[in-house]
Design a protein around this motif. Structure first.
Motif, PDB file in Angstrom:
ATOM      1  N   THR A 175      68.537   7.834   7.065  1.00 31.39           N
ATOM      2  CA  THR A 175      68.900   6.648   6.284  1.00 31.39           C
ATOM      3  C   THR A 175      69.318   5.484   7.180  1.00 31.39           C
ATOM      4  OG1 THR A 175      69.651   8.121   4.514  1.00 31.39           O
ATOM      5  CG2 THR A 175      70.295   5.800   4.378  1.00 31.39           C
ATOM      6  N   VAL A 176      70.186   5.763   8.167  1.00 29.94           N
ATOM      7  CA  VAL A 176      70.671   4.693   9.046  1.00 29.94           C
ATOM      8  C   VAL A 176      69.520   4.127   9.876  1.00 29.94           C
ATOM      9  CG1 VAL A 176      72.178   4.144  11.001  1.00 29.94           C
ATOM     10  CG2 VAL A 176      73.028   5.577   9.121  1.00 29.94           C
ATOM     11  N   ALA A 177      68.659   5.009  10.385  1.00 30.06           N
ATOM     12  CA  ALA A 177      67.509   4.548  11.165  1.00 30.06           C
ATOM     13  C   ALA A 177      66.603   3.673  10.301  1.00 30.06           C
ATOM     14  CB  ALA A 177      66.730   5.745  11.709  1.00 30.06           C
ATOM     15  N   GLN A 222      67.536   1.891   7.731  1.00 33.44           N
ATOM     16  CA  GLN A 222      68.223   0.622   7.508  1.00 33.44           C
ATOM     17  C   GLN A 222      68.073  -0.312   8.710  1.00 33.44           C
ATOM     18  OE1 GLN A 222      72.104   2.212   6.682  1.00 33.44           O
ATOM     19  NE2 GLN A 222      71.801   2.178   4.445  1.00 33.44           N
ATOM     20  N   LYS A 223      68.081   0.259   9.912  1.00 31.09           N
ATOM     21  CA  LYS A 223      67.926  -0.568  11.110  1.00 31.09           C
ATOM     22  C   LYS A 223      66.535  -1.199  11.167  1.00 31.09           C
ATOM     23  CE  LYS A 223      71.375   1.841  13.952  1.00 31.09           C
ATOM     24  NZ  LYS A 223      71.629   2.632  15.182  1.00 31.09           N
ATOM     25  N   ILE A 224      65.516  -0.410  10.831  1.00 33.09           N
ATOM     26  CA  ILE A 224      64.148  -0.956  10.795  1.00 33.09           C
ATOM     27  C   ILE A 224      64.061  -2.078   9.765  1.00 33.09           C
ATOM     28  CG2 ILE A 224      61.765  -0.458  10.081  1.00 33.09           C
ATOM     29  CD1 ILE A 224      62.167   0.739  12.725  1.00 33.09           C
ATOM     30  N   LEU A 225      64.538  -1.803   8.553  1.00 38.16           N
ATOM     31  CA  LEU A 225      64.438  -2.782   7.466  1.00 38.16           C
ATOM     32  C   LEU A 225      65.271  -4.025   7.761  1.00 38.16           C
ATOM     33  CD1 LEU A 225      64.613  -0.333   4.411  1.00 38.16           C
ATOM     34  CD2 LEU A 225      62.582  -1.327   5.475  1.00 38.16           C
ATOM     35  N   SER A 226      66.431  -3.833   8.375  1.00 38.61           N
ATOM     36  CA  SER A 226      67.283  -4.978   8.714  1.00 38.61           C
ATOM     37  C   SER A 226      66.607  -5.876   9.740  1.00 38.61           C
ATOM     38  CB  SER A 226      68.625  -4.488   9.271  1.00 38.61           C
ATOM     39  OG  SER A 226      69.348  -3.805   8.270  1.00 38.61           O
ATOM     40  N   THR A 227      65.886  -5.279  10.682  1.00 34.66           N
ATOM     41  CA  THR A 227      65.172  -6.070  11.687  1.00 34.66           C
ATOM     42  C   THR A 227      64.068  -6.890  11.025  1.00 34.66           C
ATOM     43  OG1 THR A 227      65.628  -4.350  13.332  1.00 34.66           O
ATOM     44  CG2 THR A 227      63.913  -5.966  13.864  1.00 34.66           C
ATOM     45  N   VAL A 228      63.357  -6.284  10.078  1.00 40.33           N
ATOM     46  CA  VAL A 228      62.321  -7.012   9.341  1.00 40.33           C
ATOM     47  C   VAL A 228      62.951  -8.184   8.590  1.00 40.33           C
ATOM     48  CG1 VAL A 228      60.613  -6.870   7.486  1.00 40.33           C
ATOM     49  CG2 VAL A 228      60.831  -4.988   9.119  1.00 40.33           C
ATOM     50  N   VAL A 229      64.111  -7.947   7.967  1.00 41.73           N
ATOM     51  CA  VAL A 229      64.809  -8.999   7.215  1.00 41.73           C
ATOM     52  C   VAL A 229      65.251 -10.132   8.147  1.00 41.73           C
ATOM     53  CG1 VAL A 229      66.889  -9.540   5.900  1.00 41.73           C
ATOM     54  CG2 VAL A 229      65.582  -7.475   5.370  1.00 41.73           C
ATOM     55  N   ARG A 230      65.841  -9.785   9.299  1.00 41.72           N
ATOM     56  CA  ARG A 230      66.318 -10.808  10.233  1.00 41.72           C
ATOM     57  C   ARG A 230      65.158 -11.693  10.713  1.00 41.72           C
ATOM     58  NH1 ARG A 230      70.294  -8.729   8.642  1.00 41.72           N
ATOM     59  NH2 ARG A 230      72.244  -8.201   9.740  1.00 41.72           N
ATOM     60  N   SER A 242      70.984 -10.234  16.145  1.00 46.97           N
ATOM     61  CA  SER A 242      72.125  -9.305  16.067  1.00 46.97           C
ATOM     62  C   SER A 242      71.686  -7.849  16.106  1.00 46.97           C
ATOM     63  CB  SER A 242      72.914  -9.570  14.776  1.00 46.97           C
ATOM     64  OG  SER A 242      72.082  -9.382  13.639  1.00 46.97           O
ATOM     65  N   VAL A 243      70.406  -7.582  15.794  1.00 44.98           N
ATOM     66  CA  VAL A 243      69.924  -6.194  15.786  1.00 44.98           C
ATOM     67  C   VAL A 243      69.361  -5.788  17.143  1.00 44.98           C
ATOM     68  CG1 VAL A 243      69.446  -6.106  13.313  1.00 44.98           C
ATOM     69  CG2 VAL A 243      67.699  -7.010  14.870  1.00 44.98           C
ATOM     70  N   PHE A 244      69.359  -6.682  18.104  1.00 42.48           N
ATOM     71  CA  PHE A 244      68.791  -6.370  19.417  1.00 42.48           C
ATOM     72  C   PHE A 244      69.593  -5.256  20.087  1.00 42.48           C
ATOM     73  CE2 PHE A 244      68.318  -7.022  24.038  1.00 42.48           C
ATOM     74  CZ  PHE A 244      66.929  -7.001  24.150  1.00 42.48           C
ATOM     75  N   GLY A 245      68.888  -4.156  20.435  1.00 45.52           N
ATOM     76  CA  GLY A 245      69.514  -3.055  21.158  1.00 45.52           C
ATOM     77  C   GLY A 245      70.331  -2.093  20.315  1.00 45.52           C
ATOM     78  N   ILE A 246      70.263  -2.185  18.970  1.00 46.68           N
ATOM     79  CA  ILE A 246      71.105  -1.302  18.156  1.00 46.68           C
ATOM     80  C   ILE A 246      70.438   0.059  17.895  1.00 46.68           C
ATOM     81  CG2 ILE A 246      72.159  -3.274  16.982  1.00 46.68           C
ATOM     82  CD1 ILE A 246      70.477  -2.513  14.500  1.00 46.68           C
ATOM     83  N   GLY A 247      69.259   0.275  18.482  1.00 46.38           N
ATOM     84  CA  GLY A 247      68.552   1.528  18.210  1.00 46.38           C
ATOM     85  C   GLY A 247      68.327   2.395  19.431  1.00 46.38           C
ATOM     86  N   GLU A 248      69.221   2.323  20.421  1.00 45.98           N
ATOM     87  CA  GLU A 248      69.007   3.049  21.661  1.00 45.98           C
ATOM     88  C   GLU A 248      69.226   4.554  21.522  1.00 45.98           C
ATOM     89  OE1 GLU A 248      71.597   0.995  24.349  1.00 45.98           O
ATOM     90  OE2 GLU A 248      70.083  -0.531  24.833  1.00 45.98           O
ATOM     91  N   GLU A 249      69.695   5.010  20.362  1.00 43.64           N
ATOM     92  CA  GLU A 249      69.914   6.451  20.181  1.00 43.64           C
ATOM     93  C   GLU A 249      68.611   7.222  20.002  1.00 43.64           C
ATOM     94  OE1 GLU A 249      69.828   4.821  15.981  1.00 43.64           O
ATOM     95  OE2 GLU A 249      70.453   4.169  17.985  1.00 43.64           O
ATOM     96  N   ARG A 290      65.186  11.154   3.978  1.00 46.78           N
ATOM     97  CA  ARG A 290      64.997  12.350   4.782  1.00 46.78           C
ATOM     98  C   ARG A 290      63.696  12.207   5.577  1.00 46.78           C
ATOM     99  NH1 ARG A 290      69.398  15.055   5.608  1.00 46.78           N
ATOM    100  NH2 ARG A 290      68.026  16.728   6.397  1.00 46.78           N
ATOM    101  N   LEU A 291      63.771  12.520   6.855  1.00 43.41           N
ATOM    102  CA  LEU A 291      62.618  12.378   7.730  1.00 43.41           C
ATOM    103  C   LEU A 291      62.367  13.675   8.502  1.00 43.41           C
ATOM    104  CD1 LEU A 291      63.413   8.871   9.298  1.00 43.41           C
ATOM    105  CD2 LEU A 291      61.891   9.348   7.373  1.00 43.41           C
ATOM    106  N   ARG A 292      61.108  13.890   8.841  1.00 40.56           N
ATOM    107  CA  ARG A 292      60.760  14.983   9.754  1.00 40.56           C
ATOM    108  C   ARG A 292      61.220  14.609  11.154  1.00 40.56           C
ATOM    109  NH1 ARG A 292      55.569  18.221   8.999  1.00 40.56           N
ATOM    110  NH2 ARG A 292      55.493  18.039  11.257  1.00 40.56           N
ATOM    111  N   LYS A 293      61.754  15.581  11.882  1.00 37.27           N
ATOM    112  CA  LYS A 293      62.116  15.315  13.268  1.00 37.27           C
ATOM    113  C   LYS A 293      60.842  15.236  14.092  1.00 37.27           C
ATOM    114  CE  LYS A 293      65.942  16.655  15.031  1.00 37.27           C
ATOM    115  NZ  LYS A 293      67.102  17.408  15.565  1.00 37.27           N
ATOM    116  N   GLU A 294      60.723  14.175  14.854  1.00 31.03           N
ATOM    117  CA  GLU A 294      59.507  13.962  15.632  1.00 31.03           C
ATOM    118  C   GLU A 294      59.437  14.957  16.785  1.00 31.03           C
ATOM    119  OE1 GLU A 294      56.059  11.643  15.375  1.00 31.03           O
ATOM    120  OE2 GLU A 294      57.828  11.846  14.110  1.00 31.03           O
ATOM    121  N   ALA A 295      58.263  15.582  16.950  1.00 33.75           N
ATOM    122  CA  ALA A 295      58.071  16.528  18.051  1.00 33.75           C
ATOM    123  C   ALA A 295      58.086  15.775  19.372  1.00 33.75           C
ATOM    124  CB  ALA A 295      56.749  17.262  17.884  1.00 33.75           C
ATOM    125  N   PRO A 296      58.539  16.439  20.454  1.00 32.29           N
ATOM    126  CA  PRO A 296      58.522  15.774  21.765  1.00 32.29           C
ATOM    127  C   PRO A 296      57.108  15.363  22.141  1.00 32.29           C
ATOM    128  CG  PRO A 296      59.755  17.842  21.851  1.00 32.29           C
ATOM    129  CD  PRO A 296      59.059  17.806  20.534  1.00 32.29           C
TER     130      PRO A 296
END
Length: 656
Positions: free
Chosen positions: A419-421, A423-431, A466-473, A518-524
């Motif tokens: 969900t948080v991830a 929101q970060k994508i959608l917030s960047t599109v909005v900004r 403001s969203v620059f760099g907020i997704g480094e996790e 809910r998302l599938r965990k991406e394979a390495p």
């Protein structure tokens, strides 16, 4: 007896159908719905048959054609394959012929004379030929036992491989109301099923829908990294030396993939509509007649090819629909042996398919339908549940449990709260939209979230957002997986020629914290492969295990000796190896080690004609392995004259 018994009088009975199955095809019992379908058509009823590739559709019209008085007329779009279809039937002792544009005047006249004299059990025609008055007049002067409309999904505008000529085939019911018709297809949704029935004018037809399950096919979808290298690793490690088909979206990709595989030790040829007819015909002929050849193709290749030993079907691009995907993957494992449906799938596939729909021709209804097909395909790719169950559900068939033979069953994927991830994508599109009046694709948005000061980020001052760099996790690969899954769930959309991301009506519920994602965990991301990986004795062992499944190790030399003999016979007679015996039959011979024609004749796939023609050679091979001499022919079995396989076809002039 070297030919199918001549038929006179009334239509045959169920016992005659079963006797024909055993005598001609070498099997003791029908499978699934075959018996009910054949009994219904033999009795004079119309039928619409939905049965998966490899399920035995052809028997459903071939046996009624042989049991009922007259000649069975098979309408098929596959002109380039008619010669091979006729060769296979003649090898069984069935009197078969075809009429199409590959023949000269004298060849066609010979077939016409055979038809009028009642000397054919089956005749193949293209749908275009039935629009000619001369063809309709010819059929009117002969005796017809049944009309079979093969690949019937070609009638449907929304089906796979639409063929407009099929819509004129309702004339068959109007002109010959007393001749039963059977329409057959390997795949159809409920809507396509209805369109087939209506367009062909078969309102009183009985409908037979067999299970769509192909349990011998293992379905696997992997994250796309370097797809050609991923494909090479898959083939080297699991299918080296196997015949297979690789589907690509574009002609350029087809050519590049075939060249890449050939350069790395996998014999491969291209097939697409941009090649001249002679080259296409030559490549198709090689695929049918050679063992272990890979064809890289657009969807124009494969329909109706009765090659039972295709061990894999791979997709390097996302198919447009589940229906198309199922049709294409169904070309693997027609002999029932273990096979693989493998696909590399990534974010760019989703973006590209959305762009093709949005920018393509067609009205709004067409785009809605195409989007619906794509949504179903994306759901199959992104599911964390059993893929086979998802496939069967799409075709209206209930799956009782997980199959245990797809990647999500064998290695269940992890899911996480994205969900948080999201929101970060959608917030960047909005900004970008509200603050800069800008729209960008997924790559730029991911760079912003990762805090990358790329040239494009610096050019547009996106490092000041403001969203620059907020997704480094998350890694870049993980973020691409998030975007892909948001597209699949309809939480973000692709717009315009450049594939920019925009919000949808559903986006607000995520931004407003009203909806969990809910998302599938991406394979390495897979490590870079070496072109030689998987070669050597290990791959040979895997190859033997695939082709000769369930055979004890000590019987593998027997199986391989039989295959070598079969290959030599096929080359000498100019026919595909499977026309002589399928791999499954050779496996059974290796297991049973028959010592007489009587024993050999009891095995599945060994009918009377094949027993007489090829049986002595099989026994010679087995005797040689046992250290014995030549095998005497049993007196009561007269092999008769060598089979007549007919002339080789000229290069195909119809572009599929």
């Amino acid at each position: 007896m070297s030919e199918v018994t001549e038929r006179e009088g009334a239509a045959g009975t169920e016992s005659e159908a079963l006797a024909t199955l055993h005598r001609v095809f070498g099997y003791d019992a029908f499978r699934g719905e075959q018996e009910a379908i054949i009994e219904h058509v033999v009795a004079g009823g119309d039928a619409v048959v939905l049965m998966p590739t490899g399920g035995g559709k052809s028997l459903c019209y071939q046996i009624p054609a042989m049991v009922r008085p007259g000649t069975g007329v098979v309408v098929s779009p596959l002109i380039a394959l008619m010669q091979d279809q006729v060769d296979a039937l003649r090898a069984l002792g069935v009197r078969a012929g075809f009429m199409n544009s590959t023949q000269d005047f004298h060849e066609r006249r010979t077939v016409e004379a055979e038809f009028l004299a009642g000397e054919l059990d089956v005749i193949y025609l293209a749908p275009e030929r039935l629009r000619l008055d001369s063809t309709l007049d010819l059929l009117s002067r002969g005796k017809i036992s049944v009309f079979a409309i093969d690949e019937a999904h070609c009638v449907a505008q929304w089906g796979h491989d639409f063929r407009p000529e099929y819509r004129a085939l309702s004339v068959l019911g109007e002109r010959w109301p007393d001749v039963p018709r059977i329409a057959l297809t390997a795949t159809a949704t409920h809507a396509t099923h209805q369109e087939i029935t209506q367009s062909l004018g078969m309102p009183r037809a009985r409908h037979f829908v067999a299970s769509f399950d192909r349990p011998n096919i293992q379905y696997r979808i992997v994250p796309k990294a370097e797809p050609k290298k991923q494909l090479l690793t898959f083939l080297k490690q699991e299918h080296e030396g196997d015949a297979g088909i690789v589907y690509c979206l574009s002609r350029k990709s087809v050519e590049a993939t075939a060249e890449f595989l050939s350069r790395n030790g996998i014999e491969a040829v291209p097939y697409h509509a941009g090649l001249d007819a002679g080259t296409r015909a030559a490549h198709q002929s090689r695929f049918l007649r050679e063992e272990g050849l890979v064809v890289c193709a657009t969807i124009a290749f494969g329909m109706g090819i009765d090659k039972p030993d295709v061990r894999f079907v791979a997709h390097l691009d996302l198919p447009k629909s589940v229906e198309g995907y199922y049709q294409e993957t169904g070309r693997a494992g027609r002999d029932g042996l273990a096979s693989t449906a493998w696909m590399a799938y990534g974010l760019q596939d989703v973006v590209q398919q959305r762009k093709l729909i949005n920018m393509g021709e067609g009205d709004e209804a067409f785009r809605r339908r195409a989007s619906s097909h794509l949504d179903s395909m994306l759901a199959l790719c992104e599911t964390a549940q059993c893929r086979r169950a998802q496939l069967l559900t799409y075709f209206g068939q209930e799956a009782s449990a997980a199959c245990g033979n797809c990647d999500t069953c064998l290695t269940p994927p992890e899911t996480w709260d994205g969900t948080v991830a999201a929101q970060k994508i959608l917030s960047t599109v909005v900004r970008l939209d509200r603050e800069r009046r800008q729209k960008f694709g997924a790559g730029q948005i991911i760079d912003i979230l990762l805090g990358k000061r790329s040239a494009k980020v610096i050019q547009f001052d996106h490092d000041q957002l403001s969203v620059f760099g907020i997704g480094e996790e998350l890694t870049e690969n993980e973020w691409r997986g998030v975007v892909r899954q948001l597209l699949a769930q309809g939480l973000v959309a692709v717009e315009g020629e450049f594939g920019t991301l925009v919000l949808t009506e559903e986006s607000g519920s995520v931004l407003g914290r009203e909806r969990e994602v809910r998302l599938r965990k991406e394979a390495p991301k897979p490590a870079a492969s070496r072109s030689g990986s998987g070669s050597g004795s290990g791959s040979r062992e895997r190859k033997a295990k695939t082709v000769a499944a369930d055979l004890p190790a000590e019987l593998l030399p027997v199986f391989e000796a039989l295959r070598a003999w079969r290959g030599a016979q096929a080359k000498e007679n100019g026919v595909p190896a499977y026309v002589i015996f399928h791999d499954a039959t050779l496996r059974e011979i290796a297991l049973q080690r028959p010592t007489s024609l009587g024993q050999l004749g009891t095995l599945g796939g060994v009918g009377e004609k094949k027993l007489a023609t090829w049986g002595p050679g099989v026994l010679e091979v087995l005797a040689g392995l046992d250290g014995g001499g030549s095998v005497e022919r049993v007196p009561e079995f007269d092999p008769g004259p060598e089979p007549d396989f007919g002339p080789e076809p000229e290069p195909e002039d119809v572009d599929w």
